[in-house]
Design a protein around this motif. Sequence first.
Motif, PDB file in Angstrom:
ATOM      1  N   MET A   1      46.989   1.068   7.372  1.00 38.93           N
ATOM      2  CA  MET A   1      45.713   1.164   6.680  1.00 38.93           C
ATOM      3  C   MET A   1      45.907   1.690   5.255  1.00 38.93           C
ATOM      4  O   MET A   1      46.700   2.587   5.026  1.00 38.93           O
ATOM      5  N   GLU A   2      45.145   1.143   4.366  1.00 36.81           N
ATOM      6  CA  GLU A   2      45.154   1.666   2.996  1.00 36.81           C
ATOM      7  C   GLU A   2      44.432   3.002   2.969  1.00 36.81           C
ATOM      8  O   GLU A   2      43.600   3.273   3.825  1.00 36.81           O
ATOM      9  N   ILE A   3      44.696   3.769   1.942  1.00 41.68           N
ATOM     10  CA  ILE A   3      44.084   5.104   1.877  1.00 41.68           C
ATOM     11  C   ILE A   3      42.559   5.031   1.861  1.00 41.68           C
ATOM     12  O   ILE A   3      41.876   5.840   2.474  1.00 41.68           O
ATOM     13  N   LYS A   4      42.012   4.022   1.194  1.00 40.77           N
ATOM     14  CA  LYS A   4      40.547   3.964   1.148  1.00 40.77           C
ATOM     15  C   LYS A   4      39.954   3.644   2.527  1.00 40.77           C
ATOM     16  O   LYS A   4      38.872   4.141   2.866  1.00 40.77           O
ATOM     17  N   ASP A   5      40.677   2.874   3.322  1.00 38.74           N
ATOM     18  CA  ASP A   5      40.209   2.611   4.693  1.00 38.74           C
ATOM     19  C   ASP A   5      40.259   3.884   5.535  1.00 38.74           C
ATOM     20  O   ASP A   5      39.384   4.139   6.357  1.00 38.74           O
ATOM     21  N   LEU A   6      41.312   4.656   5.302  1.00 37.16           N
ATOM     22  CA  LEU A   6      41.451   5.915   6.045  1.00 37.16           C
ATOM     23  C   LEU A   6      40.295   6.863   5.714  1.00 37.16           C
ATOM     24  O   LEU A   6      39.666   7.440   6.600  1.00 37.16           O
ATOM     25  N   GLU A 113      36.001  24.779   7.582  1.00 37.71           N
ATOM     26  CA  GLU A 113      36.769  25.854   6.945  1.00 37.71           C
ATOM     27  C   GLU A 113      38.081  25.312   6.397  1.00 37.71           C
ATOM     28  O   GLU A 113      38.546  25.731   5.340  1.00 37.71           O
ATOM     29  N   LYS A 114      38.669  24.372   7.133  1.00 36.39           N
ATOM     30  CA  LYS A 114      39.912  23.739   6.654  1.00 36.39           C
ATOM     31  C   LYS A 114      39.615  22.703   5.568  1.00 36.39           C
ATOM     32  O   LYS A 114      40.306  22.629   4.561  1.00 36.39           O
ATOM     33  N   LEU A 115      38.595  21.886   5.827  1.00 34.25           N
ATOM     34  CA  LEU A 115      38.332  20.761   4.918  1.00 34.25           C
ATOM     35  C   LEU A 115      37.833  21.199   3.537  1.00 34.25           C
ATOM     36  O   LEU A 115      37.878  20.426   2.592  1.00 34.25           O
ATOM     37  N   GLN A 116      37.374  22.442   3.409  1.00 38.46           N
ATOM     38  CA  GLN A 116      36.935  22.879   2.077  1.00 38.46           C
ATOM     39  C   GLN A 116      38.123  22.914   1.109  1.00 38.46           C
ATOM     40  O   GLN A 116      37.932  22.968  -0.095  1.00 38.46           O
ATOM     41  N   TYR A 117      39.347  22.881   1.641  1.00 38.92           N
ATOM     42  CA  TYR A 117      40.531  22.832   0.777  1.00 38.92           C
ATOM     43  C   TYR A 117      41.143  21.431   0.737  1.00 38.92           C
ATOM     44  O   TYR A 117      42.277  21.261   0.309  1.00 38.92           O
ATOM     45  N   SER A 118      40.400  20.453   1.215  1.00 43.67           N
ATOM     46  CA  SER A 118      40.898  19.076   1.221  1.00 43.67           C
ATOM     47  C   SER A 118      41.247  18.613  -0.186  1.00 43.67           C
ATOM     48  O   SER A 118      40.597  19.000  -1.160  1.00 43.67           O
ATOM     49  N   LYS A 119      42.263  17.773  -0.271  1.00 44.27           N
ATOM     50  CA  LYS A 119      42.629  17.233  -1.583  1.00 44.27           C
ATOM     51  C   LYS A 119      41.661  16.147  -2.031  1.00 44.27           C
ATOM     52  O   LYS A 119      41.695  15.711  -3.173  1.00 44.27           O
ATOM     53  N   ASP A 120      40.830  15.666  -1.110  1.00 42.09           N
ATOM     54  CA  ASP A 120      39.763  14.759  -1.520  1.00 42.09           C
ATOM     55  C   ASP A 120      38.593  15.628  -1.981  1.00 42.09           C
ATOM     56  O   ASP A 120      38.004  16.376  -1.198  1.00 42.09           O
ATOM     57  N   LYS A 121      38.277  15.513  -3.265  1.00 37.75           N
ATOM     58  CA  LYS A 121      37.298  16.432  -3.860  1.00 37.75           C
ATOM     59  C   LYS A 121      35.925  16.350  -3.204  1.00 37.75           C
ATOM     60  O   LYS A 121      35.243  17.355  -3.044  1.00 37.75           O
ATOM     61  N   GLU A 182      47.620  10.506   9.225  1.00 39.84           N
ATOM     62  CA  GLU A 182      47.922  10.034   7.866  1.00 39.84           C
ATOM     63  C   GLU A 182      47.246  10.922   6.817  1.00 39.84           C
ATOM     64  O   GLU A 182      47.857  11.323   5.830  1.00 39.84           O
ATOM     65  N   LEU A 183      45.968  11.198   7.051  1.00 43.18           N
ATOM     66  CA  LEU A 183      45.228  11.983   6.063  1.00 43.18           C
ATOM     67  C   LEU A 183      45.680  13.442   6.034  1.00 43.18           C
ATOM     68  O   LEU A 183      45.604  14.093   5.003  1.00 43.18           O
ATOM     69  N   THR A 184      46.148  13.931   7.163  1.00 42.72           N
ATOM     70  CA  THR A 184      46.656  15.303   7.178  1.00 42.72           C
ATOM     71  C   THR A 184      47.930  15.387   6.328  1.00 42.72           C
ATOM     72  O   THR A 184      48.126  16.334   5.568  1.00 42.72           O
ATOM     73  N   LEU A 186      48.528  13.717   3.787  1.00 46.26           N
ATOM     74  CA  LEU A 186      48.128  13.660   2.379  1.00 46.26           C
ATOM     75  C   LEU A 186      47.331  14.898   1.950  1.00 46.26           C
ATOM     76  O   LEU A 186      46.863  14.991   0.814  1.00 46.26           O
ATOM     77  N   GLY A 187      47.133  15.824   2.877  1.00 44.69           N
ATOM     78  CA  GLY A 187      46.382  17.044   2.538  1.00 44.69           C
ATOM     79  C   GLY A 187      44.878  16.826   2.467  1.00 44.69           C
ATOM     80  O   GLY A 187      44.143  17.639   1.917  1.00 44.69           O
ATOM     81  N   ILE A 188      44.420  15.711   3.035  1.00 46.38           N
ATOM     82  CA  ILE A 188      42.984  15.406   2.970  1.00 46.38           C
ATOM     83  C   ILE A 188      42.272  15.854   4.248  1.00 46.38           C
ATOM     84  O   ILE A 188      41.193  16.430   4.201  1.00 46.38           O
ATOM     85  N   ALA A 189      42.882  15.588   5.387  1.00 45.53           N
ATOM     86  CA  ALA A 189      42.306  16.024   6.666  1.00 45.53           C
ATOM     87  C   ALA A 189      43.120  17.215   7.187  1.00 45.53           C
ATOM     88  O   ALA A 189      43.942  17.768   6.461  1.00 45.53           O
ATOM     89  N   THR A 190      42.854  17.591   8.436  1.00 44.77           N
ATOM     90  CA  THR A 190      43.558  18.745   8.966  1.00 44.77           C
ATOM     91  C   THR A 190      44.053  18.454  10.378  1.00 44.77           C
ATOM     92  O   THR A 190      43.498  17.596  11.075  1.00 44.77           O
TER      93      THR A 190
END
Lengths: 252, 165
Positions: A1-6, A113-121, A182-184, A186-190
């Motif tokens: 999957m591409e990142i945008k699909d994720l 609490e984790k996602l507030q530090y996600s790399k996805d703004k 995948e998103l974890t 990339l620092g986006i999910a947890t």
Amino acid sequence: MEIKDLIFNYSLRLGDSSLVIGHRLSEWCGHGPILEEDIAMTNLALDLVGQARTILTYAGEVEENDRTEDSLAYYRDERGYRNLLLVEQPNGDFAMTMIRQFLFSSYQLLLYEKLQYSKDKTIAAFAEKSMKEVIYHVRHSSKWILRLGDGTAESHERAQNVLNQLWRFTDDLFDGDEVDAELTKLGIATDLSLLKPVWFEIVKKTFDEATLIIPQGEWMIRGSRKGIHTEHLGFMLAEMQSLPRAYPDAKW
Amino acid sequence: MISETNIKNKILEFLREVPDPEIPVLNIVDLGIIRDIREHNNFVEVDITPTYSGCPAMKVIEDDIAAKLREKGINNFRIKNIISPAWTTDWISAEGRNKLREYGIAPPEEKSGDKNFLLGKTKNITCPHCKSINTILISQFGSTPCKALYKCKDCTEPFDYFKCH
Ligand SMILES: [Zn+2]
């Protein structure tokens, strides 16, 4: 999957769970056991549907297929929904609604609490904002669990029955798949598996205090991340979506 | 030639004329939802932030800001909704807090992010009518998303508390 699909997929999961439990809570409007509780449940619903609007709007933007919060909410079928199985369970009695809420809100709080530090703004901002609301949801529902569990013989029995019925949907909360993985990375999910023991400690403490016993050896039901649902979601969506589907041009 | 700061201050003053639709005693500047004002080549941008995710007043506030700007002869503008950093009751101005109290709503007493209240440790909220601290929480959720319902045990009046967020 591409990142945008994720990210699209992940945003749907966040948004759908909030939307579905928000809609469930709104079904109590005018039916609450007391006036204050009627208002409390609709307040929770307002927060949750509001959260869903933010993140479903973002899902639509990421997807780049001209879908809005409304088209995503009203024109997807059951199999297209990615909400957790727990949140689609019917309201049942008041104990059912409050235990469902407590199990979900305490999960949601840890997740945000984790996602507030996600790399996805956008996800980070969404989580930071929503967390403040969810703290109130945890507090409200946990207090009711104490009152119901450690209340009268009947309230205790009903609360215990509900916990026995709902517990089987709790593994699904942490049933991460390749999207999460995948998103974890990339620092986006947890990593949901890390949240599970923390969550368990929190809910166990409240249930212990409420003299309620967490069932053991239950058959655990999963599948929400693939769009597999219990029989209840379809009926709920049929009602929720009936107006825009019958009158697609309807406007506020 | 008017400097950008002057224009910004002027617009801020205009926006003080816009009341919050649910608590009309407060204006939207007191409430802390105006986050930034920018002006460039006669184009104005106003950043606003929602108090609560589902706050039904946000759309009304946006429309009211637009109407106010037009009324003041500003036609080139954009209102932008931003959610980070998240709105907090710490942003309600001192003046706003006084106005709330006079209106009969107890202003937030806890600091935002104070997690003590998750554990049920709440501060004593002062009754806006008689100033007693002998008060009791009736419901964490009140007539609007931002308020909790309290009752004063001394003057026996119920009152709204603008809860910490
Ligand atoms: Zn009083």
